[in-house]
Design an enzyme around this catalytic site. Sequence first.
Site, PDB file in Angstrom:
ATOM      1  N   HIS A  19      -3.418  -4.179  12.697  1.00  0.00           N
ATOM      2  CA  HIS A  19      -3.057  -3.741  11.396  1.00  0.00           C
ATOM      3  C   HIS A  19      -3.743  -4.403  10.591  1.00  0.00           C
ATOM      4  O   HIS A  19      -3.550  -5.415  10.151  1.00  0.00           O
ATOM      5  CB  HIS A  19      -1.361  -4.128  11.511  1.00  0.00           C
ATOM      6  CG  HIS A  19      -0.769  -3.356  10.384  1.00  0.00           C
ATOM      7  ND1 HIS A  19       0.697  -3.370  10.330  1.00  0.00           N
ATOM      8  CD2 HIS A  19      -0.954  -2.982   9.184  1.00  0.00           C
ATOM      9  CE1 HIS A  19       0.880  -2.664   8.994  1.00  0.00           C
ATOM     10  NE2 HIS A  19      -0.258  -2.401   8.108  1.00  0.00           N
ATOM     11  N   GLY A  40       9.045  -0.365   5.643  1.00  0.00           N
ATOM     12  CA  GLY A  40       9.785  -1.423   6.104  1.00  0.00           C
ATOM     13  C   GLY A  40       9.650  -1.821   7.468  1.00  0.00           C
ATOM     14  O   GLY A  40      10.356  -2.531   8.126  1.00  0.00           O
ATOM     15  N   GLY A  41       8.890  -0.848   8.460  1.00  0.00           N
ATOM     16  CA  GLY A  41       8.880  -1.098   9.727  1.00  0.00           C
ATOM     17  C   GLY A  41       9.926  -0.277  10.324  1.00  0.00           C
ATOM     18  O   GLY A  41      10.184  -0.638  11.599  1.00  0.00           O
ATOM     19  N   ARG A  70       5.798 -15.998   6.391  1.00  0.00           N
ATOM     20  CA  ARG A  70       7.145 -15.639   5.580  1.00  0.00           C
ATOM     21  C   ARG A  70       8.299 -16.532   6.250  1.00  0.00           C
ATOM     22  O   ARG A  70       8.597 -16.379   7.293  1.00  0.00           O
ATOM     23  CB  ARG A  70       7.607 -13.960   6.062  1.00  0.00           C
ATOM     24  CG  ARG A  70       6.514 -13.147   5.314  1.00  0.00           C
ATOM     25  CD  ARG A  70       6.937 -11.882   5.399  1.00  0.00           C
ATOM     26  NE  ARG A  70       6.087 -10.897   5.300  1.00  0.00           N
ATOM     27  CZ  ARG A  70       6.074  -9.524   4.860  1.00  0.00           C
ATOM     28  NH1 ARG A  70       7.232  -9.024   4.927  1.00  0.00           N
ATOM     29  NH2 ARG A  70       5.054  -8.673   4.643  1.00  0.00           N
ATOM     30  N   LYS A  80       6.611  -7.648   9.475  1.00  0.00           N
ATOM     31  CA  LYS A  80       5.375  -8.635   9.460  1.00  0.00           C
ATOM     32  C   LYS A  80       5.980  -9.959   9.499  1.00  0.00           C
ATOM     33  O   LYS A  80       7.115 -10.317   8.843  1.00  0.00           O
ATOM     34  CB  LYS A  80       4.619  -8.495   8.291  1.00  0.00           C
ATOM     35  CG  LYS A  80       4.049  -6.758   8.189  1.00  0.00           C
ATOM     36  CD  LYS A  80       3.297  -6.486   6.798  1.00  0.00           C
ATOM     37  CE  LYS A  80       2.688  -5.163   6.570  1.00  0.00           C
ATOM     38  NZ  LYS A  80       2.374  -5.117   5.323  1.00  0.00           N
ATOM     39  N   ARG A 101       2.908  -0.265  -4.302  1.00  0.00           N
ATOM     40  CA  ARG A 101       3.584  -1.341  -5.064  1.00  0.00           C
ATOM     41  C   ARG A 101       3.109  -2.539  -4.887  1.00  0.00           C
ATOM     42  O   ARG A 101       2.019  -2.629  -4.203  1.00  0.00           O
ATOM     43  CB  ARG A 101       5.080  -1.432  -4.669  1.00  0.00           C
ATOM     44  CG  ARG A 101       5.187  -1.603  -3.157  1.00  0.00           C
ATOM     45  CD  ARG A 101       6.687  -1.740  -2.836  1.00  0.00           C
ATOM     46  NE  ARG A 101       6.702  -1.662  -1.244  1.00  0.00           N
ATOM     47  CZ  ARG A 101       6.269  -2.613  -0.086  1.00  0.00           C
ATOM     48  NH1 ARG A 101       5.755  -3.439  -0.840  1.00  0.00           N
ATOM     49  NH2 ARG A 101       6.594  -2.323   1.143  1.00  0.00           N
ATOM     50  N   ASN A 152       1.387   1.803   0.426  1.00  0.00           N
ATOM     51  CA  ASN A 152       2.566   1.009  -0.211  1.00  0.00           C
ATOM     52  C   ASN A 152       2.067   1.131  -1.752  1.00  0.00           C
ATOM     53  O   ASN A 152       1.221   0.509  -1.958  1.00  0.00           O
ATOM     54  CB  ASN A 152       2.784  -0.417   0.433  1.00  0.00           C
ATOM     55  CG  ASN A 152       3.197  -0.434   1.739  1.00  0.00           C
ATOM     56  OD1 ASN A 152       4.463   0.058   1.900  1.00  0.00           O
ATOM     57  ND2 ASN A 152       2.535  -0.996   2.766  1.00  0.00           N
TER      58      ASN A 152
END
Length: 490
Positions: free
Chosen positions: A208, A164-165, A338, A237, A292, A290
Site C-alpha cells: 500500500h 478508514g479501512g 500510531r 494502518k 484531506r 483522501n
Amino acid sequence: MISRLLIANRGEIAVRVARACRELGIEVVAVYSTADRGSAVVDLADESVHIGPPAPRRSYLYVPSIVEAALRTGADAIHPGYGFLSEDPDFAEICAAEGLTFVGPPPAVMQQMGNKATARRLMADAGLPLLPGVVEPVRTADEAREVAARIGYPVIIKAAAGGGGRGMTVVHDAADLAAAYTSTRATARAVFGDPSVYVERYLPGARHVEVQVLCDTHGNGLYLGERDCSLQRRHQKLLEEGPAGHLSPQQRADIGRLAVRGALSVGYTGAGTMEFLVDGSGAAYFMEMNARIQVEHPVTELLTGVDLVREQLLVASGRRLQLRQEDVVPRGAAIECRINAEDPTRGFAPAPGRLDVLRVPDGPWTRFDTGYRQGDVVSPDYDSLLGKLVVWAPDREQAIRRMDRALAETRVEGPGVRTTIALHRALLRDPDVCADRHDVQFVDRRLPELLARAASLAEDPVPGIPAPHRPSLQLVQTPAGDARPAPSTP
C-alpha cells in the site's frame, strides 16, 4: 490571508493546526465538547467555544454548532482536520454559503473523490491504471458474481462511500460471493449511509503506497514523495514510513506524476493523498483519494522539510505554490507509529482511561504529536489515537533503531489504559519488516507471533531509562512544546 480560523476538530490534529496558525499569525478559535473541556488545544487557542456533550453527533459532527461558533467568534475560515467533517461536501458548501473559507478542496471535488466508484471512473479517464473490475456500483449479487467470474478470483467487494479501512470484504471462492455481497452492503449502509458497492480484482501480496500531493487554486500541483502504509490490520494502518524502499527511483517518479495528474484532472486544491496498490514488479494501481490532510503527514514533513498544514492554509488563502517540483528533494527515512489506547491482545479493543503517566520520548529527530497531557482522560467517545511518534534518520536501518529507542522511552500508564507500543516494537524487530519484505496482509497473517513477541518486549528494560515503578523526575510535554517537571512518584 486568513486572519482568524476555527478548528473543527479535537486531539492531536487540532493542536497541530493551532501551532501552524500561530506561526502564520492567524488567530485560533477552538471548539470543544464537554469531555474535552480544558484540553490542550483549548489552552492554545485565542478563544474557545463549547459545542455540546461528548457524543460526536451532538458536538464535533453537529454542523449548526460548528458554524454558529465560527460566525459568533468572527472566524473567517474553518480547518476540519481529518475525520469528523473533513470529507463532508455538504459542510464545505455550508461554509461557503456563510462566507467562511473551508480549508480543503471544493465541495464538488470532495463529492466526486469521496465516492470510490466515481473516483475510479474519473481516474481511469485521466489515464491512471486501475485493477480489473468495474467503475460503477454493482446492483445485485448476480451482477457481482458475473464481474468476479470475468476478472477472476480473488476479488474484493468495497463500499463506494467507504473509508478508514471499513466496508471491504475479500472473496476467494464463488460460493462465498453472495453472502459477502450482502454483508458488505449492510456494513456500507450502516456505517456510511450508502449501500452501494463495487467489485475489483484483489491483489495478493500487494504493498500500500500513498503519494502526498499539493495543489493550489491556480492550476499548479506537485507531489512530495510517497509513504508505504502496508503494515496494517484489517485495513487499519498501524505504521507508516517513507520513502517506499521497494520502488526504484523511476517507479517513484512515475507514481508521483500519476498522482499529480489525477489530482489536477478533477480540479483538486490543497493537500491530498492519492493511494495505490503496488504489485511485486512495482506496477501501481489507483485505489482511492483522501481529500484531506492525512494522519501520517508528519512522515512527509520530516522527509521534505515542508510544513503541509502551513501550505494548506496558504493555498486556502489563495496563494500560489512557492515550491516547484524540482525543489522537493526527500532525504533519509522517516517512520510513524500510531500510539493507540487499544489492547492488541483483546482484538484491539479500545482501552481508554486517565493518563496518570504520560512521558513522551525526546532525542535527535524525534517528534511526538499528541493532544493529551499527563492527567487527561482518554474518552471512549472518540478515536483511540493517543499520539503519533515520528522519527527521521539518514537511512531506514537507523530510523528503525531510533524508533525502537523512542518507543522504549515512551510511558503511558493509567487505570485500564493499554497501548500498541509493545506491538510496534515487535513489528520493528521482525526480520521480514527489517528486510522490507512485508505486504498488506503481513500483520493479520502473523498477529499471534507478533503478540507473543510484544509480550516479552513490554517488560524490556532500556539502559538509562527508569522502570515505571521507580521514583523519577518525569518530563511532561506541554502544548507549547516545552517541558515541565512533574512530581516524583513515591
